[in-house]
Scaffold this motif. Sequence first.
Motif, PDB file in Angstrom:
ATOM      1  N   ILE A  49       0.830  -1.205   0.000  1.00 23.52           N
ATOM      2  CA  ILE A  49       0.000   0.000   0.000  1.00 23.52           C
ATOM      3  C   ILE A  49       0.862   1.252   0.000  1.00 23.52           C
ATOM      4  N   TYR A  51       0.424   5.373   0.692  1.00 24.63           N
ATOM      5  CA  TYR A  51      -0.459   6.437   1.170  1.00 24.63           C
ATOM      6  C   TYR A  51       0.008   7.724   0.521  1.00 24.63           C
ATOM      7  N   TYR A  56      -5.238   5.997   0.330  1.00 26.92           N
ATOM      8  CA  TYR A  56      -4.446   4.767   0.306  1.00 26.92           C
ATOM      9  C   TYR A  56      -4.627   4.103  -1.056  1.00 26.92           C
ATOM     10  N   TRP A  58      -3.820   0.485  -2.907  1.00 28.17           N
ATOM     11  CA  TRP A  58      -3.426  -0.922  -2.691  1.00 28.17           C
ATOM     12  C   TRP A  58      -3.115  -1.532  -4.062  1.00 28.17           C
ATOM     13  N   MET A 288       1.500  -1.812   6.905  1.00 26.05           N
ATOM     14  CA  MET A 288       0.929  -0.505   6.556  1.00 26.05           C
ATOM     15  C   MET A 288       0.809   0.385   7.793  1.00 26.05           C
ATOM     16  N   TYR A 297      -0.100   0.163  13.131  1.00 27.72           N
ATOM     17  CA  TYR A 297       0.440  -0.535  11.954  1.00 27.72           C
ATOM     18  C   TYR A 297      -0.447  -1.744  11.674  1.00 27.72           C
TER      19      TYR A 297
END
Length: 341
Positions: A49, A51, A56, A58, A288, A297
């Motif tokens: 991922i 950001y 976000y 993916w 992530m 996380y």
Amino acid sequence: MKKTFLIAGIISLFLAFPLVGKAQYTEFRPGEVWNDTEGNYINAHGGGILYHNGTYYWYGEYKKGKTILPEGATWECYRTDVTGVGCYSSKDLMNWKFEGIVLPSVKDDPNHDLHPSKVLERPKVIYNRKTGKFVMWMHVDSADYGKASAGVAVSDSPTGTFTYLGSFRPNDAMSRDQTVFVDDDGRAYQFYSSENNATMYISLLTDDYLKPSGRFTRNFIGMSREAPAVFKHDGKYYLITSGCTGWDPNVAEIAVADSIMGEWKTIGNPCTGPDAEKTFYAQSTFVMPVAGKKDAYIAMFDRWNKTDLRNSRYVWLPIVFKDGKVTIPWRKEWTLDVFGK
Ligand code: DGJ
């Protein structure tokens, strides 16, 4: 009059429930079917991922069609034809909109790395602040996994389309399972299983993130670790890996280091709870950090379905830091509230 009420009623129903019939998630359910906002299975395996600007993204292997075992295979190298890298976007990490295939396969050239007959795994995208480019690193291979190389693609936008630049063996060494990580100082590193998966290489990339810089270290020498997922917490670096058992699950390990190039110290299996010794029947792919939350996380794993790979599931779990330990306890369902408000 009645008719007007009826129409107004129908309109307000649509306004209140705009996603009727489509996915609308309010919690994570590890290992269960996870649909995108159009109601189709999320198809982003071995993913990672990015950001970027409040969204976000993916990215993952878009697995379509039948899973086959190539004729004459000497090991369980189950495969689906390469279709490319899929991308989904989300603001809340639960509801994902399909953005399309951002790096498509190349169907008309049987020698191309991205031809359907090849292997494309574990794509990861990082953003380079200096060049303004989105850079994708991936594992590209021949159907028998003999090529063992890294591929690189680049785009001006997170949703592509990415331009494929080619493949190579970084630092003249084999490269299979891999990930990329950008440190706080803007330097980026590729982590890859090398020397026939026996040893994990950590390779500093050039400033444009497109190539290895030439500086690298050999880690976990002869320990056969793959599926690397890296994160940084409280100034220390952590690396989750799996053992090498093809598509079958095994026990995960987490290692810690003060410096990203090593030396790394293995501190055990982070998973706890039922099936922790099999990583909840899954394999690490990415960690992530949740934006705007401290110590938050998410560890991302793939629960491979080796004879029907497109029907593999995702296991996402929060990482817990407590009493100096880092654990990933099993949870049947959870929300971002586990990280505090
Ligand atoms: C394990 C790797 O982690 C996967 O990405 C894939 O390469 C399979 N092996 C193939 O058996």
